[in-house]
Design a protein around this motif. Structure first.
Motif: not given
Length: 317
Positions: A8-13
């Protein structure tokens, strides 16, 4: 936007147990933070409240400018929960227990309350209740959040639009630091004789070869030449705080021109107004102005910490 995309461009899982060093990662990205999601469980009653039968997963590299309840909803979808399930979101105030530290997370006011703890706590806990809430942390206990694509409220849209507009107007701080060397090269090209000195330091991880920005000193060529030609032997020294997400202070040296006006000579961005920072600044300034042990200069200051002992040391040396 595909919420099932881990990139995701805003965060990572990140699953629990996967290696991640917040000190190292957020040393280079000081405004970002991580969320520790406690989900799939339920709260016991007080006193001694616990969250039982839950799982823990993480979302890293969360941007505070983009964070909202809508982002939390997207993260929950990444965890694999159905879109029609009802959820109640709570965050835990750092260093508090579950009896007294839980707060609701369901509107803009809650997000603002949440963000005040992020600056000093790079991992924040989110707790999810499924179906029915047994807590009273919500402003309206009957309020419910359901993961429906078309049910994005106007308040959330306004909240995100405001942050995006602010970022567009003021610029991206991280991106600006990324082009610092290009900025310095342009200063030197456009102003012949300019001095630019960048000081760096090693990161927390000694095995990492990447250097971290510490200080920058700038003395523009035309101002330097003008001061040497007709400047009085008088310099004012002062420091002021930087605004924005990155802490620091601006150190400046100014003179008086022939019209008794303020004449800027040099400035520096440093980590703090300390003896070490002032010593480094005055050494750079002395080299630029060709000052020697026989130079006769008068310094004016507000006697802030670091200036007096530094000036004395520099004059002696």
């Amino acid at each position: 936007m595909n919420p099932n995309d881990n990139n995701h461009k805003l965060w990572s899982f990140r699953r629990a147990g996967e290696v991640f060093d917040p000190t190292q990662v957020y040393g280079r990205n000081p405004t970002l933070f991580s969320l520790r999601f406690n989900h799939g469980g339920n709260f016991t009653s007080t006193p001694g409240r616990r969250y039982l039968n839950g799982r823990i997963d993480y979302f890293d590299m969360v941007d505070p400018d983009e964070f909202s309840v809508i982002e939390v909803m997207s993260m929950v979808r990444v965890l694999g929960y159905p879109s029609n399930e009802v959820f109640f979101y709570h965050f835990l105030i750092p260093n508090r227990d579950l009896d007294h530290g839980l707060r609701g997370l369901w509107n803009d006011s809650d997000v603002i309350n949440f963000m005040q703890y992020v600056a000093n706590n790079k991992v924040m806990d989110i707790f999810i209740e499924h179906g029915v809430s047994s807590l009273t942390t919500y402003g309206n206990p009957s309020s419910r959040l359901v993961l429906e694509d078309d049910e994005v409220t106007e308040d959330y849209e306004v909240f995100r639009a405001k942050h995006k507009a602010t970022k567009k107007i003021e610029g991206d701080y991280v991106a600006q630091y990324g082009i610092l060397r290009d900025y310095c090269e342009e200063l030197i090209r456009a102003n012949p004789g300019t001095t630019v000195t960048i000081d760096v330091e090693t990161e927390c991880n000694p095995s990492n070869e990447t250097k971290q920005f510490r200080r920058i000193y700038i003395c523009l060529g035309p101002l330097k030449a003008g001061f040497k030609m007709c400047g009085r032997q008088l310099l004012g020294l002062d420091g002021s705080f930087m605004k924005g997400p990155f802490p620091g202070q601006i150190l400046s040296a100014v003179a008086i021109d022939a019209n008794n006006g303020i004449y800027p000579v040099a400035y520096a961005l440093v980590e703090a107004e300390t003896c070490s920072a002032w010593t480094w600044f005055l050494e750079c300034l002395g080299h630029d102005l060709d000052l020697s042990s026989n130079s006769n200069f008068t310094f004016i200051s507000d006697r802030q910490k670091g200036i007096i002992p530094t000036c004395y040391t520099q004059c002696i040396s």
